[in-house]
Write a protein that holds these residues in place. Sequence first.
Motif, PDB file in Angstrom:
ATOM      1  N   ILE A  94       3.605   9.945  -3.040  1.00  0.00           N
ATOM      2  CA  ILE A  94       4.470  10.709  -2.129  1.00  0.00           C
ATOM      3  C   ILE A  94       3.689  11.838  -1.473  1.00  0.00           C
ATOM      4  N   LYS A  95       2.850  12.510  -2.260  1.00  0.00           N
ATOM      5  CA  LYS A  95       2.043  13.603  -1.710  1.00  0.00           C
ATOM      6  C   LYS A  95       1.132  13.087  -0.596  1.00  0.00           C
ATOM      7  N   PHE A  96       0.534  11.918  -0.819  1.00  0.00           N
ATOM      8  CA  PHE A  96      -0.330  11.336   0.210  1.00  0.00           C
ATOM      9  C   PHE A  96       0.485  10.979   1.450  1.00  0.00           C
ATOM     10  N   TRP A  97       1.610  10.300   1.253  1.00  0.00           N
ATOM     11  CA  TRP A  97       2.415   9.848   2.388  1.00  0.00           C
ATOM     12  C   TRP A  97       2.962  11.032   3.189  1.00  0.00           C
ATOM     13  N   ALA A  98       3.304  12.130   2.505  1.00  0.00           N
ATOM     14  CA  ALA A  98       3.850  13.300   3.184  1.00  0.00           C
ATOM     15  C   ALA A  98       2.906  13.819   4.267  1.00  0.00           C
ATOM     16  N   HIS A  99       1.612  13.619   4.093  1.00  0.00           N
ATOM     17  CA  HIS A  99       0.630  14.110   5.067  1.00  0.00           C
ATOM     18  C   HIS A  99       0.094  12.986   5.944  1.00  0.00           C
ATOM     19  N   TYR A 100      -0.012  11.788   5.367  1.00  0.00           N
ATOM     20  CA  TYR A 100      -0.595  10.688   6.138  1.00  0.00           C
ATOM     21  C   TYR A 100       0.323  10.252   7.273  1.00  0.00           C
ATOM     22  N   ARG A 101       1.634  10.323   7.086  1.00  0.00           N
ATOM     23  CA  ARG A 101       2.556   9.797   8.096  1.00  0.00           C
ATOM     24  C   ARG A 101       2.507  10.595   9.396  1.00  0.00           C
ATOM     25  N   ASN A 102       1.975  11.822   9.346  1.00  0.00           N
ATOM     26  CA  ASN A 102       1.917  12.666  10.539  1.00  0.00           C
ATOM     27  C   ASN A 102       0.527  12.726  11.170  1.00  0.00           C
ATOM     28  N   ARG A 103      -0.431  12.003  10.614  1.00  0.00           N
ATOM     29  CA  ARG A 103      -1.809  12.135  11.089  1.00  0.00           C
ATOM     30  C   ARG A 103      -2.067  11.254  12.317  1.00  0.00           C
ATOM     31  N   GLU A 104      -3.033  11.727  13.124  1.00  0.00           N
ATOM     32  CA  GLU A 104      -3.415  10.977  14.323  1.00  0.00           C
ATOM     33  C   GLU A 104      -4.175   9.709  13.970  1.00  0.00           C
ATOM     34  N   ASP A 105      -4.860   9.709  12.820  1.00  0.00           N
ATOM     35  CA  ASP A 105      -5.625   8.517  12.432  1.00  0.00           C
ATOM     36  C   ASP A 105      -4.774   7.552  11.596  1.00  0.00           C
ATOM     37  N   PHE A 106      -3.463   7.647  11.716  1.00  0.00           N
ATOM     38  CA  PHE A 106      -2.545   6.765  10.983  1.00  0.00           C
ATOM     39  C   PHE A 106      -2.826   5.308  11.338  1.00  0.00           C
ATOM     40  N   ASP A 107      -2.889   4.458  10.293  1.00  0.00           N
ATOM     41  CA  ASP A 107      -3.152   3.038  10.491  1.00  0.00           C
ATOM     42  C   ASP A 107      -2.032   2.240   9.819  1.00  0.00           C
ATOM     43  N   LEU A 108      -1.395   1.375  10.583  1.00  0.00           N
ATOM     44  CA  LEU A 108      -0.245   0.630  10.091  1.00  0.00           C
ATOM     45  C   LEU A 108      -0.589  -0.270   8.913  1.00  0.00           C
ATOM     46  N   GLU A 109      -1.727  -0.962   8.971  1.00  0.00           N
ATOM     47  CA  GLU A 109      -2.108  -1.879   7.899  1.00  0.00           C
ATOM     48  C   GLU A 109      -2.389  -1.119   6.600  1.00  0.00           C
ATOM     49  N   ASP A 110      -3.021   0.037   6.720  1.00  0.00           N
ATOM     50  CA  ASP A 110      -3.261   0.850   5.522  1.00  0.00           C
ATOM     51  C   ASP A 110      -1.937   1.353   4.953  1.00  0.00           C
ATOM     52  N   ALA A 111      -1.026   1.720   5.841  1.00  0.00           N
ATOM     53  CA  ALA A 111       0.283   2.185   5.381  1.00  0.00           C
ATOM     54  C   ALA A 111       1.021   1.088   4.618  1.00  0.00           C
ATOM     55  N   LYS A 112       0.884  -0.148   5.070  1.00  0.00           N
ATOM     56  CA  LYS A 112       1.538  -1.263   4.376  1.00  0.00           C
ATOM     57  C   LYS A 112       0.993  -1.421   2.960  1.00  0.00           C
ATOM     58  N   LYS A 113      -0.287  -1.167   2.783  1.00  0.00           N
ATOM     59  CA  LYS A 113      -0.866  -1.265   1.437  1.00  0.00           C
ATOM     60  C   LYS A 113      -0.331  -0.160   0.530  1.00  0.00           C
ATOM     61  N   ILE A 114      -0.134   1.028   1.091  1.00  0.00           N
ATOM     62  CA  ILE A 114       0.456   2.117   0.310  1.00  0.00           C
ATOM     63  C   ILE A 114       1.886   1.768  -0.075  1.00  0.00           C
ATOM     64  N   PHE A 115       2.644   1.248   0.875  1.00  0.00           N
ATOM     65  CA  PHE A 115       4.039   0.870   0.602  1.00  0.00           C
ATOM     66  C   PHE A 115       4.110  -0.278  -0.403  1.00  0.00           C
ATOM     67  N   LEU A 116       3.142  -1.179  -0.354  1.00  0.00           N
ATOM     68  CA  LEU A 116       3.108  -2.267  -1.329  1.00  0.00           C
ATOM     69  C   LEU A 116       2.938  -1.709  -2.735  1.00  0.00           C
ATOM     70  N   LEU A 117       2.049  -0.726  -2.893  1.00  0.00           N
ATOM     71  CA  LEU A 117       1.839  -0.114  -4.203  1.00  0.00           C
ATOM     72  C   LEU A 117       3.098   0.609  -4.666  1.00  0.00           C
TER      73      LEU A 117
END
Length: 740
Positions: free
Chosen positions: A168-191
Amino acid sequence: MATLLRIILAFAVIGWIWLPEFLLWHVQPATVTTEIIEHSRTVPQQSVLNELSQINLQPPANWVPSTGVAERAENVAKGILDIPDFPSVEISPVFSPADLQKHPQLLVASLVAVDQLLDGYLFTGKEKYFHLAKESLIKFSEFESSRFFDTGFLWNDHAIAARISVLIKFWAHYRNREDFDLEDAKKIFLLVTRSGLLLAKSEQYAWRTGHGILADLALMQISTAFPFLSESNYFRETAIRRFSSHLPYYVNNEGVTLLHSAGYNFGGVQFLATMLRLYTLNNLTIPIDWWERYNRVSDFYARLRRPDGTMPMFGDTSSKSNFLGPPRTYQLENGDAGPLQRTTDWPYHGGLSLYPQAGHAIWWYPQNPDRNKTRSQTVTTWSYYPQLGHKQADELSILTWAEGRSWITSVGYWPYGSKGRSKAESWGGNNAPHLRNEAASSQRTSRLISTGNDDEIFFIEMERKGPDGFKVLREVMQIGAKTWIIFDHLQNEIPREANTFWTFYPDLTVVPGLAAGSFTVSAPYSAQAMYCSFQTDQGRDVEQLFGSWEPFAGWVTTGQVPVPAETIAVNTNSEQGWQLAVFSLRSQRKDLDDRSVDLVATLTSIDGPDDWVINISGIDESDSMTISRNQNHINLLTNGKTVSEKELKLTKQSTLENEAAFVSAAIGVAAENSTRQLPLISYRLKATYVLLAILIMQEILFFILRRRLPRLATLLRTVSIFAWIGVGLGLTEFYFVVKA
């Protein structure tokens, strides 16, 4: 062809053996769509994610201080993991499966290294820490989702629950970043999703310990932080249902966490406060009786807690001081729970606090706060819920704290997996009277008999009935802040030896006195010493032990390390025997050869557990004391510069059958409904090796018999088919079931 079929059958049996293990860990998450992720980039609010990321479910003993954040993050970047109470360990800056074998495995699998990197990023703003954290999470997700079986603490329920706040701590900051990557986000959500599904599995639910509570809290965290996941409602409903069923026997109506350990009451406050807050964040109505229970939980913790932040070390309790204590919540006007906070505002509760259903008593002197009087705490425990966890065999034991430090103690939390853990769980780790070689799992019951107290005196009487007619009755009396009398009465149908091990905190030094059974216990940098006298019905000599393995005694765990500690072993006949121990704090003697300064206790008469007279000299330099009991009356006569006499009336305590039955019923329902399974990888591996060896020997035998005794070979081939099927049935339906 026949040979091939036999080999196929053998491997089918081996596969049959491993199928339950595979199903134990198998989960099938729903596909995380682009729409789910995009919605999750704006909901919930940032403040909610930030708050959820601070709900830390790591062990409280390993709470990381706020200082040194940047240094710890830099060390992780260099491949060094620093955790308080543990030696530094080399790890990969970006997650590697080999890291899961590093000690401490629980914290490594909890993603504590990633947590330290994220904290370092938030503290310093250095991007390299965030990128390392992101790479580690992606690598971890890829590895975790590729596994069929557990390794290290990868799928330990506590480790899974603790890593949710990191995600959650990672997602709280990653979701607002300019270098956000959809495929990487899917791996986080999978975990995240896989973690939730594993925690939600009924086969994984640890109903006997607080691990089940942790799993429910983590599921609520996920449902709050990731509300658009297909499984979010399922996670929330599962957590609510299980927590509501678990709560009555996790924390009873008295406010005691029923895990046989003072330290787990820290978790009782933290976890209940966390669930109350998560209810509010999920817009759920908090049951009113939960607030009542929470207030009692906080109150009990406050009474156990000492001014230095330590806890009495009965059960799996750490020696560490936790100055702030657990996070707490508070009730808002509308019944919701406010944000968690940590403060040092823990009130003083003097006098006697009695918890007969849970099996604890706490006595604080003085009755009312008084800066001019020395504070002291005495804790007694007779708690035993056989089906619940973290139990050490310690019924009727006592622990004392005075002059700002611990004196008489128990072994405390002995790390799981360490040499001696099973011994520490037994009678040698505390001062409970017991039979020699009595098993930690012996059939027994304990109960409170009577109590009495006033402003200066505390008295409690407890009884334990053990195996084969063994019974012990312990009377504990404290006078003022500095004197304790413990009188044990033993009965047995057959003569056997009974033992009591009086263990002192490991920085104390014990020196024999000149009088028989007398000792002086000295504390470093202290003008006070504890003078002791030990007597038995047969006048047996007492024995000093220090770090003994046989018998196991003389150990106390400080931090995470068991260390030798001074212990006095008292042995007596369990058939109509008695043991008397007296402890008194006063200024250290100046002349070690002066016999008059020893504390000497003498039983001058006895006609049963409720009719006796004890004389004690050496309480102070010139004082002596006579204590007598006549039925339900205690009489105390002090002879010194002045003569004083006091009387204390005892009150018989009745067993709270209804409340005890309610807790037992809740435990029984949980046990009956539980489908929990234990991983048996090591047993399955051994069985696999044996079956492969049998298969090889079988085929060699058939090869030899085929030419020499073909008819016999044909018969044995037929028999082998049924034998393999029988072995498969026996292993899967009996052997592994019993092991689990």
